[in-house]
Design a protein around this motif. Structure first.
Motif, PDB file in Angstrom:
ATOM      1  N   VAL A  56       0.800  -1.157   0.140  1.00 53.98           N
ATOM      2  CA  VAL A  56       0.396   0.381   0.453  1.00 53.98           C
ATOM      3  C   VAL A  56       0.946   0.955  -0.196  1.00 53.98           C
ATOM      4  CG1 VAL A  56      -1.847   1.254   1.382  1.00 53.98           C
ATOM      5  CG2 VAL A  56      -1.777  -1.365   0.935  1.00 53.98           C
ATOM      6  N   THR A  57       0.585   2.312  -1.413  1.00 56.05           N
ATOM      7  CA  THR A  57       1.810   3.391  -0.847  1.00 56.05           C
ATOM      8  C   THR A  57       1.570   4.359  -0.231  1.00 56.05           C
ATOM      9  OG1 THR A  57       0.895   4.249  -3.496  1.00 56.05           O
ATOM     10  CG2 THR A  57       2.581   2.363  -3.135  1.00 56.05           C
ATOM     11  N   GLU A  58       0.444   4.655  -0.283  1.00 61.20           N
ATOM     12  CA  GLU A  58      -0.835   6.017   0.514  1.00 61.20           C
ATOM     13  C   GLU A  58      -1.376   5.313   1.340  1.00 61.20           C
ATOM     14  OE1 GLU A  58      -0.214   8.942  -0.695  1.00 61.20           O
ATOM     15  OE2 GLU A  58       1.084   7.939  -2.742  1.00 61.20           O
ATOM     16  N   ARG A  59      -1.175   6.483   2.662  1.00 57.37           N
ATOM     17  CA  ARG A  59      -1.932   6.227   4.341  1.00 57.37           C
ATOM     18  C   ARG A  59      -3.400   6.054   3.665  1.00 57.37           C
ATOM     19  NH1 ARG A  59      -1.104  11.536   7.515  1.00 57.37           N
ATOM     20  NH2 ARG A  59      -3.097  12.096   5.475  1.00 57.37           N
ATOM     21  N   ASP A  60      -3.825   7.446   3.292  1.00 61.01           N
ATOM     22  CA  ASP A  60      -4.922   7.462   2.924  1.00 61.01           C
ATOM     23  C   ASP A  60      -5.912   6.225   2.175  1.00 61.01           C
ATOM     24  OD1 ASP A  60      -4.257   9.756   4.485  1.00 61.01           O
ATOM     25  OD2 ASP A  60      -5.126  11.143   1.969  1.00 61.01           O
ATOM     26  N   ASP A  61      -4.566   5.077   1.027  1.00 61.01           N
ATOM     27  CA  ASP A  61      -5.707   4.278   0.969  1.00 61.01           C
ATOM     28  C   ASP A  61      -6.201   3.076   1.870  1.00 61.01           C
ATOM     29  OD1 ASP A  61      -4.278   4.787  -1.338  1.00 61.01           O
ATOM     30  OD2 ASP A  61      -3.443   3.535  -1.485  1.00 61.01           O
ATOM     31  N   LEU A  62      -5.620   3.418   3.221  1.00 64.44           N
ATOM     32  CA  LEU A  62      -5.978   2.898   4.558  1.00 64.44           C
ATOM     33  C   LEU A  62      -7.594   3.189   5.215  1.00 64.44           C
ATOM     34  CD1 LEU A  62      -2.729   1.650   5.922  1.00 64.44           C
ATOM     35  CD2 LEU A  62      -4.550   0.576   4.198  1.00 64.44           C
ATOM     36  N   ILE A  63      -7.601   3.905   4.790  1.00 69.27           N
ATOM     37  CA  ILE A  63      -8.533   5.184   5.253  1.00 69.27           C
ATOM     38  C   ILE A  63      -9.912   4.626   5.143  1.00 69.27           C
ATOM     39  CG2 ILE A  63      -9.826   7.800   6.484  1.00 69.27           C
ATOM     40  CD1 ILE A  63      -6.928   8.235   6.376  1.00 69.27           C
ATOM     41  N   ALA A  64     -10.853   3.935   5.272  1.00 70.70           N
ATOM     42  CA  ALA A  64     -12.362   3.829   4.831  1.00 70.70           C
ATOM     43  C   ALA A  64     -12.947   5.065   4.074  1.00 70.70           C
ATOM     44  CB  ALA A  64     -12.896   2.846   4.895  1.00 70.70           C
ATOM     45  N   ARG A  65     -13.352   5.881   5.231  1.00 75.04           N
ATOM     46  CA  ARG A  65     -14.085   7.470   5.037  1.00 75.04           C
ATOM     47  C   ARG A  65     -13.310   8.178   6.306  1.00 75.04           C
ATOM     48  NH1 ARG A  65     -19.767   7.478   5.718  1.00 75.04           N
ATOM     49  NH2 ARG A  65     -21.382   6.704   3.367  1.00 75.04           N
ATOM     50  N   ALA A  66     -12.444   9.385   5.702  1.00 79.12           N
ATOM     51  CA  ALA A  66     -12.266  10.543   6.071  1.00 79.12           C
ATOM     52  C   ALA A  66     -13.017  11.463   6.813  1.00 79.12           C
ATOM     53  CB  ALA A  66     -11.602  11.977   5.108  1.00 79.12           C
ATOM     54  N   PRO A  67     -12.625  12.215   7.967  1.00 77.56           N
ATOM     55  CA  PRO A  67     -13.962  13.416   8.584  1.00 77.56           C
ATOM     56  C   PRO A  67     -14.623  13.705   7.413  1.00 77.56           C
ATOM     57  CG  PRO A  67     -11.723  12.965   9.281  1.00 77.56           C
ATOM     58  CD  PRO A  67     -10.722  12.528   8.081  1.00 77.56           C
ATOM     59  N   GLU A  68     -14.318  14.423   6.415  1.00 77.15           N
ATOM     60  CA  GLU A  68     -15.321  15.418   6.196  1.00 77.15           C
ATOM     61  C   GLU A  68     -16.645  14.647   4.972  1.00 77.15           C
ATOM     62  OE1 GLU A  68     -11.697  14.655   4.421  1.00 77.15           O
ATOM     63  OE2 GLU A  68     -11.536  15.521   6.367  1.00 77.15           O
TER      64      GLU A  68
END
Lengths: 463, 463
Positions: A56-68
Motif C-alpha cells: 500500500v503506497t498511500e496512507r490515505d488508502d487505509l482510510i475507508a472514510r475521512a472526517p469530511e
C-alpha cells in the motif's frame, strides 16, 4: 424530539454505529456527535503491515472514510477531542481538546456509544521508550515506522511477539530487506494455533530466512547515547537491533468505562447484553475492541480485537439506536493470517482452550493438497481438527499451508457455528474441480479422520 | 463363510466400495470381484481438460490407482470385462470379454454393486460420427483428442455445449493455440448458473478471445471426403471447424440396471435408499454417476455426475458391505469451475430450480473484492444469493469472479446444508485479514443484502 447520540471513538464501531443510526433513523430524529481523540477516522489498522511492506503506497488508502465524508453524511464529528469522563446519572460526557486549541467542555447525551478500542500491551521493560522501538496500532504508529525506515541504513529488525501483528510485521521488515529476528516467550510462534501447528509456522518462517527465538522472554533493551535502541536483551543473549517492533497484542481500553462504573467482564472487556447495551444501562452501548463478547463454544466471555467484529458491533448498535432489532450472536474465534507465502487459519477452540472450557476431545491432523495432486503448483497444507469425545461435535480447526489453504477455515467456521459433527461434515456437498481441490477436499479428509478418532477413542458411559 | 461381492465398474464408486469393504471387513470375510469393461481404473475424468491443455503431462498422472495396485490390495479385478446382464433372482451376473481373448461367463454374488457411471449425451445429428469429433468422458477419449491434435496443423476448434466440460475444454483448446468457438442452445453459457450470472461468464470468455454463440442449436456437421469434420452447422451459420469437442453433459448409465428390473428414479438414475441399496433389493447397491440422489432443498431426486459424490457413495457402500452403517445425506448441487482466470461456483438452487421446486424467493447480487480493496491485485467478484421469502432461509448462491473467488461457495454450501438464514449468516464469525478479504467478506455482504431483500419483499400472510 431529536435524540442526541454521543459516540466516543471514530473508528470501525463508532462510525459504523453513527452511520447506521443516521441512515435508518434520519437526521430529523437523531443528532449524532462523534468524539475522536486521534487524527483519523475509519482506518484499517490491519492494513498497516502492508503499508510498511510497500504493498500500500498511500496512507490515505487505509482510510475507508475521512472526517469530511462523515460530516457530509450529517455526523457532528469532532476530531482531536478526548473524552475524559462519563457521568452515567447525569448523562453527560466531559471532553478536552487534545491539541489545546479546541474547546474543552461537556455534552449531554440521550444515548452513549463507547467505542474506545484497545491499547497495545507495552510491558514496563527497561529501555522500552527508546527511539527506534515501535508499536503497530494506529496510523500514527505506521507513519513513525515508515519515517524511521526511510532514508536510513537499518540492517537488523527484531520483532517482539510472534502473534498476528508480529508475523505480519516480520514479513514487512523482511520484504524491506532487513534481517529479521522474531522473539516470543511461548514455545512456538503464533500461539493462536496449537504448538504442533505453531512448529510448522516456525519452520516456514525459518525457511524464509527469519530467525525465530521462542521460549525467550524479553528482559529489556540496550539504548545508545543518542537515545536509540541498540539491542534487545533476553535471558540468553543480547540481540543487536537497529529497529524494534512490538507485537505483544492488545487489551480492551476500558479506563473510561471502568471509571464511569460500568461492568467490566472476566476477559477485561466491557460487559454488554446481546444488543450491545452495557449491563444495567439501557442507553449506554459499547462495541469493538473494548468489549467482551460471548464465545459460542466455551460459553465464556472473551475479548477479541478484530475489525470484523468491530464493524458488526457498530452496525448492530446503529440498528438498535434507530429503533430496529440487532443482536450479536457471539464469536467462535475465527482468524487468518499470512507470512509471506505461508497461510494460517484457525477457528473454534485450540487444545488449551478446549481443556480450559472443560471439553474432552480428540484431535486429527491430516495433510492434503490445495488442488488436485496431479496439477502443477499443487502444494500441501496441514489441517488439524478438534472434535468432542463421544458426540463428535466439531470444536475447532487449524490450517497451516501455502496458496489457497487458509481461507478454507471459513468452511469449518460455518460448520462449527452450526454445531455440526465431524461425521456429517465428511459427507457434506462441497465444491470440487481439479484446480480447486482434490476430489476429497482437505476439510472433508480432516473431518473423516476426526470421525475415526471419535469412534476409536470414545469411552462408554459409566454404567 | 466368505461372502462374494461383485462390483460392476472399476472407477471411483466401484473401487472405493471394494477397498472400503475389504479394509473394514477383511479378505477372510469377503471375496471382492470387480468387473471393468475399460482399460483403466480409478482415474480422474475431471482432469482430462488439464491433460489436453498440457498442465498434466502423463496420462498415468490422472490414474489414482492402477489395476495392479488394486489387485495387491486383494481385489479380484478383471479388466476389459463387460457385464451384459444381471439376474436378481438367481444372484448371477453374466459377463463377456470385450477384446474377445478373455473368458465369457457367469458369476454368482452375495452382494452386487452397480457403479456403471454415466454416458455422454450424443444427439443423433447428421455427421456426428465423423473423424475429428470427440467426447471427453474417458481416458481413451483424452488420448484420442491428444493424438488428433499432436503434429497436425489445426486452427479452429468448435466446442458444442458451454457447461463444465465445454468451458474447460474451450480453455484447453485456447491454450493450445486454437481459435475457439463455443456453441450452446441456451441464452447464456454455463446454465449451471442463472442467465444474469452466465452473462458475466460470456463476457469473460469473449474477453479471452473466444467466440461464444448462444441461443444456437447445432443442427449437424459438414464432413469432408476424407471422413473428417469440416464445419458445424447451426440454424444461422456454418462454422468452419478443424476439430470439434462435444460437451453436452451426461446421463446415468442405467441400461444394465433397467434391464435387470431395478427401479429407475424420476431423474433417470437408479433409485436407492440412503444406504445406497437399490429399492427393494437389500443386497444390490448402486452409487456414483448412475444413481439418483436426494436434493436436500428441493426434496426431489436428481442425477449429478461428479467425482466427489461418486467417491462418497463408494465409501458408504463399502462401509455398509462391511457391516458398518453409512448413509448418504444427499446433495445441494455444489459445483465449481474455471475458465482461464475466471472462476465460477454455485450451490443450492438456481432461480429456475427454486421456482420448479415451488419456492417463493428473493435474490440479491453484490460485487466485492477478493482481498482488501487497497491491496495490489484486488479483483472484483459477483455474488448472487437466493433466499426464501419471509423465512429468509438461504436457498442458493452463485459466484463469478477471478482469483480466490469461487471456493467461497463452500461457505454458502455449509450454511445452506445447515439451513441457515441470510440474517444469521450476515453476522457469522468468518476469517478476516487484508490479504484474504475485505473486513466484510463478500459472502457476508451478499447475505446482508439478501436479508434486506427479504425484509423489503416479504408479503404478510393472508388474514
Amino acid at each position: 424530539m431529536t435524540r442526541r447520540i454521543v459516540v466516543v471513538g471514530g473508528d470501525a464501531t463508532g462510525m459504523s454505529a453513527a452511520n447506521t443510526a443516521l441512515r435508518h433513523g434520519g437526521s430529523a430524529s437523531y443528532e449524532v456527535v462523534v468524539l475522536e481523540c486521534g487524527h483519523y477516522t475509519s482506518y484499517s489498522a490491519c492494513g498497516i503491515p502492508y503499508w510498511i511492506a510497500g504493498d500500500v503506497t498511500e496512507r490515505d488508502d487505509l482510510i475507508a472514510r475521512a472526517p469530511e465524508q462523515h460530516r457530509e453524511a450529517g455526523i457532528d464529528l469532532r476530531m482531536r477531542t478526548e473524552v475524559t469522563a462519563v457521568d452515567l446519572d447525569k448523562q453527560v460526557v466531559s471532553f478536552r481538546a487534545v491539541d489545546g486549541d479546541g474547546q474543552d467542555g461537556e455534552l449531554e447525551y440521550d444515548d452513549l456509544v463507547l467505542a474506545t478500542g484497545a491499547r497495545p500491551i507495552r510491558p514496563p521493560l527497561d529501555g522500552i521508550d527508546a527511539e527506534g522501538i515501535f508499536g503497530v496500532q494506529s496510523l500514527e504508529d505506521g507513519e513513525a515506522i515508515l519515517d524511521d525506515l526511510t532514508g536510513r541504513d537499518l540492517r537488523r529488525a527484531v520483532v517482539v511477539g510472534a502473534g498476528y501483528i508480529g508475523v505480519e510485521m516480520a514479513e514487512a521488515m523482511l520484504r524491506r530487506g532487513l534481517e529479521v529476528t522474531v522473539v516470543d516467550q511461548a514455545p512456538e510462534p503464533f500461539t493462536q494455533v496449537d504448538p504442533d501447528m505453531g512448529a510448522l509456522v516456525r519452520e516456514a518462517m525459518e525457511g524464509m530466512g527469519m530467525t525465530v527465538l521462542t521460549g525467550t522472554p524479553v528482559e529489556g533493551f540496550d539504548v545508545g547515547d543518542d537515545g536509540r535502541v541498540r539491542a534487545v536483551r533476553t535471558g540468553d543473549a543480547t540481540l543487536p537491533a537497529d529497529v524494534v517492533v512490538l507485537g505483544l497484542g492488545v487489551r480492551p481500553n476500558v479506563s473510561l468505562a471502568s471509571e464511569a462504573g460500568l461492568t467490566i467482564g472476566e476477559s477485561g472487556g466491557i460487559a454488554t447484553d446481546v444488543r450491545m447495551r452495557c449491563v444495567g444501562h439501557g442507553n449506554v452501548w459499547a462495541g469493538g475492541d473494548c468489549v467482551q463478547t460471548h464465545h459460542r463454544l466455551s460459553g465464556r466471555g472473551v475479548a477479541i480485537a478484530l475489525g470484523t467484529h468491530a464493524n458488526k458491533h457498530g452496525r448492530i448498535i446503529g440498528t438498535n439506536l434507530a429503533g430496529g432489532y440487532g443482536a450479536f450472536p457471539g464469536v467462535i474465534g475465527t482468524a487468518i493470517s499470512k507470512v509471506c507465502s505461508l497461510e494460517i487459519g484457525r477457528t473454534g477452540l485450540g487444545e488449551a482452550e478446549a481443556t480450559a472450557a472443560g471439553f474432552a476431545y480428540v484431535t486429527a491432523t491430516i495433510e492434503s493438497s490445495n488442488v488436485a495432486g496431479y496439477l502443477p503448483g499443487a502444494e500441501m497444507m496441514t489441517v488439524k481438527v478438534l472434535a468432542e469425545q463421544r458426540s463428535g461435535r466439531l470444536l475447532g480447526a487449524q490450517i497451516v499451508g501455502r496458496a489457497n489453504a487458509a481461507k478454507r477455515i471459513d468452511v469449518f467456521a460455518t460448520a462449527i457455528w452450526n454445531g455440526m459433527g465431524a461425521e456429517e461434515m465428511t459427507f457434506m456437498d462441497l465444491s470440487y474441480a481439479p484446480p480447486f481441490s482434490p476430489v476429497w477436499d482437505a476439510v472433508l479428509v480432516a473431518a473423516r479422520k476426526a470421525t475415526k478418532a471419535v469412534e476409536a477413542d470414545s469411552p462408554a458411559s459409566p454404567a
